[in-house]
Write a protein that holds these residues in place. Structure first.
Motif, short mmCIF file in Angstrom:
data_model
loop_
_atom_site.label_atom_id
_atom_site.label_comp_id
_atom_site.label_asym_id
_atom_site.label_seq_id
_atom_site.Cartn_x
_atom_site.Cartn_y
_atom_site.Cartn_z
N ASP A 199 -2.37 -0.74 5.14
CA ASP A 199 -2.98 -0.64 3.82
C ASP A 199 -4.23 0.25 3.86
OD1 ASP A 199 -1.06 -2.20 2.63
OD2 ASP A 199 -2.23 -4.06 2.74
N GLN A 200 -5.03 0.10 4.91
CA GLN A 200 -6.20 0.96 5.06
C GLN A 200 -5.79 2.42 5.24
OE1 GLN A 200 -8.12 -0.87 8.44
NE2 GLN A 200 -9.55 -2.02 7.15
N LEU A 201 -4.72 2.62 6.00
CA LEU A 201 -4.24 3.99 6.23
C LEU A 201 -3.81 4.62 4.91
CD1 LEU A 201 -3.63 6.11 8.40
CD2 LEU A 201 -1.35 5.11 8.62
N ARG A 202 -3.03 3.89 4.13
CA ARG A 202 -2.55 4.42 2.84
C ARG A 202 -3.71 4.65 1.87
NH1 ARG A 202 1.71 0.47 3.74
NH2 ARG A 202 3.75 1.52 3.91
N ALA A 203 -4.74 3.81 1.95
CA ALA A 203 -5.86 3.92 1.03
C ALA A 203 -6.71 5.16 1.30
CB ALA A 203 -6.73 2.66 1.10
N ARG A 204 -6.70 5.64 2.53
CA ARG A 204 -7.58 6.75 2.90
C ARG A 204 -6.88 8.10 2.92
NH1 ARG A 204 -11.30 4.65 7.91
NH2 ARG A 204 -11.50 2.48 7.26
N PHE A 205 -5.57 8.09 3.18
CA PHE A 205 -4.85 9.35 3.39
C PHE A 205 -3.55 9.34 2.59
CE2 PHE A 205 -7.13 8.17 7.27
CZ PHE A 205 -7.93 9.27 7.46
N PRO A 206 -3.10 10.50 2.11
CA PRO A 206 -1.86 10.56 1.33
C PRO A 206 -0.63 10.29 2.20
CG PRO A 206 -2.74 12.77 1.71
CD PRO A 206 -3.78 11.82 2.19
N GLU A 207 0.16 9.33 1.77
CA GLU A 207 1.35 8.96 2.53
C GLU A 207 2.45 10.01 2.35
OE1 GLU A 207 4.44 5.18 3.14
OE2 GLU A 207 2.86 5.11 1.61
N ILE A 208 3.21 10.26 3.41
CA ILE A 208 4.34 11.18 3.38
C ILE A 208 5.62 10.36 3.35
CG2 ILE A 208 5.44 13.14 4.51
CD1 ILE A 208 2.55 13.60 3.62
N SER A 209 6.44 10.60 2.37
CA SER A 209 7.67 9.81 2.21
C SER A 209 8.67 10.13 3.31
CB SER A 209 8.31 10.09 0.85
OG SER A 209 7.41 9.79 -0.20
N PRO A 210 9.42 9.13 3.77
CA PRO A 210 10.47 9.37 4.76
C PRO A 210 11.63 10.15 4.16
CG PRO A 210 10.52 7.09 4.00
CD PRO A 210 9.31 7.71 3.39
N THR A 211 12.34 10.89 5.00
CA THR A 211 13.49 11.68 4.55
C THR A 211 14.60 11.62 5.59
OG1 THR A 211 12.66 13.70 5.60
CG2 THR A 211 12.02 13.33 3.30
N GLU A 212 15.83 11.79 5.13
CA GLU A 212 16.97 11.87 6.05
C GLU A 212 16.87 13.13 6.92
OE1 GLU A 212 19.33 9.78 6.80
OE2 GLU A 212 18.52 8.27 5.42
N GLY A 213 16.36 14.20 6.32
CA GLY A 213 16.20 15.43 7.09
C GLY A 213 15.23 15.26 8.24
N GLY A 214 14.19 14.47 8.02
CA GLY A 214 13.24 14.20 9.09
C GLY A 214 13.89 13.45 10.23
N ALA A 215 14.70 12.44 9.90
CA ALA A 215 15.39 11.67 10.94
C ALA A 215 16.33 12.57 11.74
CB ALA A 215 16.14 10.51 10.31
N ALA A 216 17.06 13.42 11.06
CA ALA A 216 17.99 14.32 11.75
C ALA A 216 17.25 15.28 12.67
CB ALA A 216 18.82 15.09 10.73
N ALA A 217 16.12 15.80 12.20
CA ALA A 217 15.35 16.72 13.02
C ALA A 217 14.76 16.01 14.24
CB ALA A 217 14.23 17.34 12.19
N GLY A 218 14.34 14.77 14.07
CA GLY A 218 13.80 14.01 15.18
C GLY A 218 14.82 13.79 16.28
N ARG A 219 16.08 13.54 15.89
CA ARG A 219 17.14 13.32 16.88
C ARG A 219 17.44 14.60 17.66
NH1 ARG A 219 19.04 9.96 12.60
NH2 ARG A 219 20.31 11.65 11.71
#
Length: 391
Positions: A199-219
Motif C-alpha cells: 500500500d505504501q508502494l502504491r501510494a508513492r509511485f505509479p503502479e504498472i499494470s501486469p500484461t500477458e506480453g510481459g509474462a511472455a517476455a519474461g519467459r
C-alpha cells in the motif's frame, strides 16, 4: 573509586573518563581544556596494544574522545579530533576496520558541528600519499562538506581536493557539490520513511499494470552472470551490513521489450530468489515506476544508515558506493563522471517492486529494483532485505 580498566584516564573531578555516565564531563573538558583530553588519549594510544581487549578498549575510548572534540566548536578541538583519529589511533590490522569507521564518523561530526573557518587550517599541508590515515580523515571531511554544500571555493580545500585527485584517492571522484539527482541524500521527510508495504508502494509511485506480453517476455529472458558487476551493485548493502546477501541478476532479451510489458508479470517469470514462492501467501506482487533519484537515494541510505546489525559508513563513502551501484545496475563503468551517469539514467526505465514471498518481510527494510536499458534488451534486478531470516 571506579577500577574499570577501560577508563584509565582522569578528568577534572578525578573520576575516570570514557564511560557513558561521563559524557557531560567530557564535553566540559573539551570546551575548557581540550589539550588535557588530547593528552590523555595520546597516553592511551602510546601504551595500548593493537590486539586483545585492551586494544579494543583503547580504540573505543579514543573514538569517544575524538567524537566529543569534533562536536565541540573550536579550532583547537577540530585539530585535536583529526589528529586523534588520523595520527594517534591504533591502526594495526586487528583494529583497522573499526578505525576506518571512526575516521568517517568523526569527519561527519566535524562537518556538522564546526565552522568552516576552523576547519580550513586542517588542509594547509598537502599530502604525499593517499594511504596515510591523516589523509583519509581529511578526504572524508571534504566528502562530508560536499554533502552540506560547503567548502568549495576555499583555496586550501580546493588544493587539497586536487591533490587527492592526483594521488588517485577513491573519494576524489566525488563532485564538490551535490548534483540535482542527489537532492534526497540525508534528507528526512516526515511520513516518507522506508517502504514496507505494498500500500505504501502504491501510494508513492505509479503502479504498472501486469500484461500477458510481459509474462511472455519474461519467459524468454536469459541470465547473463557477472560476479564483479553484481558485487559492485550490492556494495551499499554489504558495506552497511544488511542481514542477508543481496540478490543481483542480469538478463538479456531476444528482442526489444515493449515498455508497457516491463511490469510485475515480466519479473515474476524471471528466475529470482526474491520472488520464489510468490502467490503462496496472501497478497499480490506489485511493481511501480520510479526514478533514478529514488533509486540513488535508497542506495545511499543503505550504506549511510547501515543495517540493523551493521555499521553506518559515513556520507562520503555512502555517496561513492551509491553511485558505483547505480552505474553497475546500468552496466556503466564506475569511473564514468557522475553527471554523465545521471544523464544516462534518464534513458533507462526503473521499477520498484514488492511481493508476498519469503524474501519480503515487510517489517524492517526490503528493497527491490529492476532497470531496463535504452535498447530494451537488457534488464538488471537488485533485491535486498535487512531481516535476518534465521533470527
Amino acid at each position: 573509586m571506579d577500577d574499570n580498566p577501560e577508563a584509565p584516564v582522569g578528568g577534572a573531578s578525578g573520576r575516570p573518563l570514557g564511560e557513558p555516565s561521563d559524557t557531560a564531563e567530557l564535553r566540559l573538558l573539551a570546551r575548557s581544556r581540550p589539550e588535557e583530553l588530547y593528552a590523555a588519549a595520546e597516553r592511551l594510544c602510546r601504551d595500548a596494544p593493537d590486539g586483545g581487549p585492551e586494544g579494543a578498549a583503547a580504540v573505543r575510548i579514543v573514538g569517544r574522545f575524538a567524537a566529543v572534540l569534533a562536536e565541540t566548536r573550536s579550532r583547537d578541538c577540530s585539530r585535536f579530533a583529526v589528529d586523534l583519529v588520523g595520527r594517534l589511533l591504533p591502526v594495526g590490522p586487528a583494529r583497522r576496520e573499526e578505525a576506518e569507521l571512526l575516521r568517517r564518523s568523526v569527519a561527519a561530526k566535524l562537518a556538522g558541528a564546526q565552522q568552516l573557518s576552523d576547519l580550513t587550517p586542517l588542509f594547509a599541508e598537502l599530502p604525499d600519499t593517499d594511504e596515510d590515515p591523516s589523509t583519509e580523515v581529511r578526504a572524508c571531511l571534504l566528502g562530508e562538506l560536499a554533502l552540506i554544500g560547503s567548502g568549495r571555493g576555499r583555496p586550501a580545500l580546493d588544493a587539497y581536493a586536487e591533490r587527492l585527485r592526483e594521488l588517485g584517492h577513491p573519494l576524489a571522484v566525488l563532485p564538490r557539490t551535490l548534483l540535482d539527482v542527489e537532492h534526497r541524500f540525508t534528507v528526512r521527510v516526515r511520513g516518507l520513511g522506508r517502504v514496507k508495504t505494498s500500500d505504501q508502494l502504491r501510494a508513492r509511485f505509479p503502479e504498472i499494470s501486469p500484461t500477458e506480453g510481459g509474462a511472455a517476455a519474461g519467459r524468454a529472458a536469459g541470465r547473463t552472470p557477472d560476479g564483479p558487476r553484481a558485487r559492485t551493485a550490492a556494495r551499499p548493502f554489504t558495506a552497511g551490513g544488511w542481514a542477508r546477501a543481496s540478490e543481483v541478476r542480469f538478463f538479456t532479451l531476444p528482442r526489444p521489450l515493449d515498455p508497457d510489458d516491463f511490469n510485475i508479470s515480466f519479473l515474476k517469470e524471471l528466475p529470482l530468489d526474491c520472488l520464489a514462492g510468490e502467490g503462496t501467501r496472501r497478497g499480490g506482487a506489485v511493481a511501480c515506476r520510479t526514478t533514478p533519484d529514488d533509486v540513488l537515494a535508497t542506495l545511499f541510505a543503505a550504506a549511510y544508515d547501515g543495517g540493523v546489525n551493521g555499521s553506518a559508513q559515513g556520507g562520503a563513502y555512502s555517496r561513492l558506493y551509491a553511485w558505483h551501484s547505480l552505474c553497475a545496475l546500468m552496466g556503466l563503468p564506475t569511473d564514468i563522471p557522475f553527471l554523465e551517469a545521471a544523464g544516462q539514467a534518464l534513458d533507462h526505465r526503473w521499477l520498484r517492486f514488492m511481493a508476498f514471498a519469503d524474501w519480503f518481510h515487510h517489517d524492517t527494510a526490503d528493497v527491490a529494483f529492476a532497470v531496463l536499458d535504452p535498447t530494451r534488451t537488457r534488464v538488471t534486478v537488485l533485491a535486498a532485505t535487512d531481516t535476518d531470516v534465521d533470527g
